[in-house]
Write a protein that holds these residues in place. Sequence first.
Motif, mmCIF file in Angstrom:
data_model
loop_
_atom_site.group_PDB
_atom_site.id
_atom_site.type_symbol
_atom_site.label_atom_id
_atom_site.label_comp_id
_atom_site.label_asym_id
_atom_site.label_seq_id
_atom_site.Cartn_x
_atom_site.Cartn_y
_atom_site.Cartn_z
ATOM 1 N N ALA A 62 0.836 -1.202 0.000
ATOM 2 C CA ALA A 62 0.000 0.000 0.000
ATOM 3 C C ALA A 62 0.868 1.248 0.000
ATOM 4 O O ALA A 62 2.043 1.212 0.374
ATOM 5 C CB ALA A 62 -0.915 0.000 1.235
ATOM 6 N N THR A 139 -3.852 2.154 8.328
ATOM 7 C CA THR A 139 -5.158 1.810 7.771
ATOM 8 C C THR A 139 -5.049 1.377 6.312
ATOM 9 O O THR A 139 -5.706 0.426 5.877
ATOM 10 C CB THR A 139 -6.132 2.992 7.923
ATOM 11 O OG1 THR A 139 -6.152 3.397 9.300
ATOM 12 C CG2 THR A 139 -7.533 2.616 7.492
ATOM 13 N N LEU A 140 -4.211 2.062 5.535
ATOM 14 C CA LEU A 140 -3.980 1.642 4.151
ATOM 15 C C LEU A 140 -3.428 0.221 4.118
ATOM 16 O O LEU A 140 -3.870 -0.628 3.330
ATOM 17 C CB LEU A 140 -2.991 2.589 3.457
ATOM 18 C CG LEU A 140 -3.442 4.035 3.237
ATOM 19 C CD1 LEU A 140 -2.283 4.884 2.719
ATOM 20 C CD2 LEU A 140 -4.614 4.102 2.265
ATOM 21 N N GLN A 143 -6.131 -2.387 5.162
ATOM 22 C CA GLN A 143 -7.168 -2.642 4.168
ATOM 23 C C GLN A 143 -6.623 -3.511 3.036
ATOM 24 O O GLN A 143 -7.333 -4.373 2.505
ATOM 25 C CB GLN A 143 -7.758 -1.327 3.646
ATOM 26 C CG GLN A 143 -8.901 -1.492 2.637
ATOM 27 C CD GLN A 143 -10.116 -2.225 3.195
ATOM 28 O OE1 GLN A 143 -10.161 -2.611 4.362
ATOM 29 N NE2 GLN A 143 -11.089 -2.465 2.338
#
Lengths: 276, 276
Positions: A62, A139-140, A143
């Motif tokens: 990410a 969070t990236l 996910q």
Amino acid sequence: MNGTSSILDKLLQARYSTAIESNRTLNPTLETLLQHRSVRSYEDKALAPNTLELLIAAAQSASTSSNLQSWSVVAIEDPERKDRLARFAGNQEHIRTCPLFLVWLVDLARLDALGARRGLARDSLDYLELLMVGIIDATLAAQNAALAAESMGLGIVYIGGMRNQPEAVAAELGLPPRTFGVFGMCIGHPNPERVASVKPRLPQQAVLHREQYNAKQVAASADDYIATMANFYSSQGMKTNGDWDQHSLHRVRGPDAMAGRERLAAALQNLGFEMR
Amino acid sequence: MNGTSSILDKLLQARYSTAIESNRTLNPTLETLLQHRSVRSYEDKALAPNTLELLIAAAQSASTSSNLQSWSVVAIEDPERKDRLARFAGNQEHIRTCPLFLVWLVDLARLDALGARRGLARDSLDYLELLMVGIIDATLAAQNAALAAESMGLGIVYIGGMRNQPEAVAAELGLPPRTFGVFGMCIGHPNPERVASVKPRLPQQAVLHREQYNAKQVAASADDYIATMANFYSSQGMKTNGDWDQHSLHRVRGPDAMAGRERLAAALQNLGFEMR
């Protein structure tokens, strides 16, 4: 209309409880994305070898602000540790029953240690901005791991309850100062007898603004959504505190309803985040 | 080893600059995830019809805390507005040249408005926890949109520079109180003559901890990474402030190097986030 575009139409119909035009062809990544539903019931079955490593490779792929990579993750399989973490998070049973529990961390400790080694200043770490960078980076990464898991037929659910008692979580995981467990994630094989339905979301008009924010379109589309969710709650036999908006407002009614998270600012200070 | 697993090995090799064992079969979602690189150079070409709607459907399919959906997004195509936003973000040219620029928002204004309409309390909105929920929700949504775009052959780059001047961005986009532009995202067709290489990331030992945080493994694996990145900078002709750790520490050396983000806490207060 070909076969894949009608599957796309079906997925969009499930997500919005109404037809929306796509004129596009489905691809397998879109299918993974659009099919998401949280999984809280797992088979009693270990993950295949090397699953975790592949999830982490996806997570590390990410975007990350300035390539600082200001996150890390603790992978927990020990039943006793999962039990203690479940208790910190309001006794969520799925933390106990999932084969793999991940706690995603804001991690400014790595940069701090590298700076100490080089004798270089790193004063920005004391600012709210760097905490925010860490939350976004974590969070990236999370996910991406979630989608990688789902693409392999696994199910996941995020656990915000990791923020109920941040210091207790930090002590349990041996976290150094300037790290913080932002949320947890249960991962496992979905119990085929308890697969949740795709949950409808707000109409696009409520979340998508063109050129400038349009507050007027929010109220009208919220009414449509309240009706959609009333049908959804009833079809799923879900007990809620009234309509979607009442239910949501009940959750944010005040500090007494925040299960410890009303003291998040103080907890972060205790964990080494000055948030200047 | 079959054909798809050797593509997987190649993708992992690019991400870590060293072979890592997977023993797994590639799938198209993993391929999308592992192939990510930021794109800052775009063809002068509009997006296909309904692209935005599909990106938003993917975004809305992400997990969201308690289904509060505490985010929204402003889609900008107007060249003059993109120019002004580019200036707020340190004159990043790709904001001007991308056909679609998205500003992802923490949005607590929607719940606030719904609460006002029902006459219900929503005191938790004044706490740091709800800002954090909004940041996490917005980031999960954005990453889904990014992956949807990449699965359709588009390229993206995140723009943290939206936080350089949060109040100016809010004024430009007509944002109500309790909303905040967390980051931007450029989207477009990648210029085939300027495709970036996949950027190596830290060894897994630096980010993946088992059962408890292991600070010792971080230092040793950072040294390996510093060597990897020295090769990468040189192969790409990238000018940096020394090694990866020196370069990263230079970025976080203090408030003078934060391009306005040293006052993020004050800006958020001005935008209606009390962060109790």
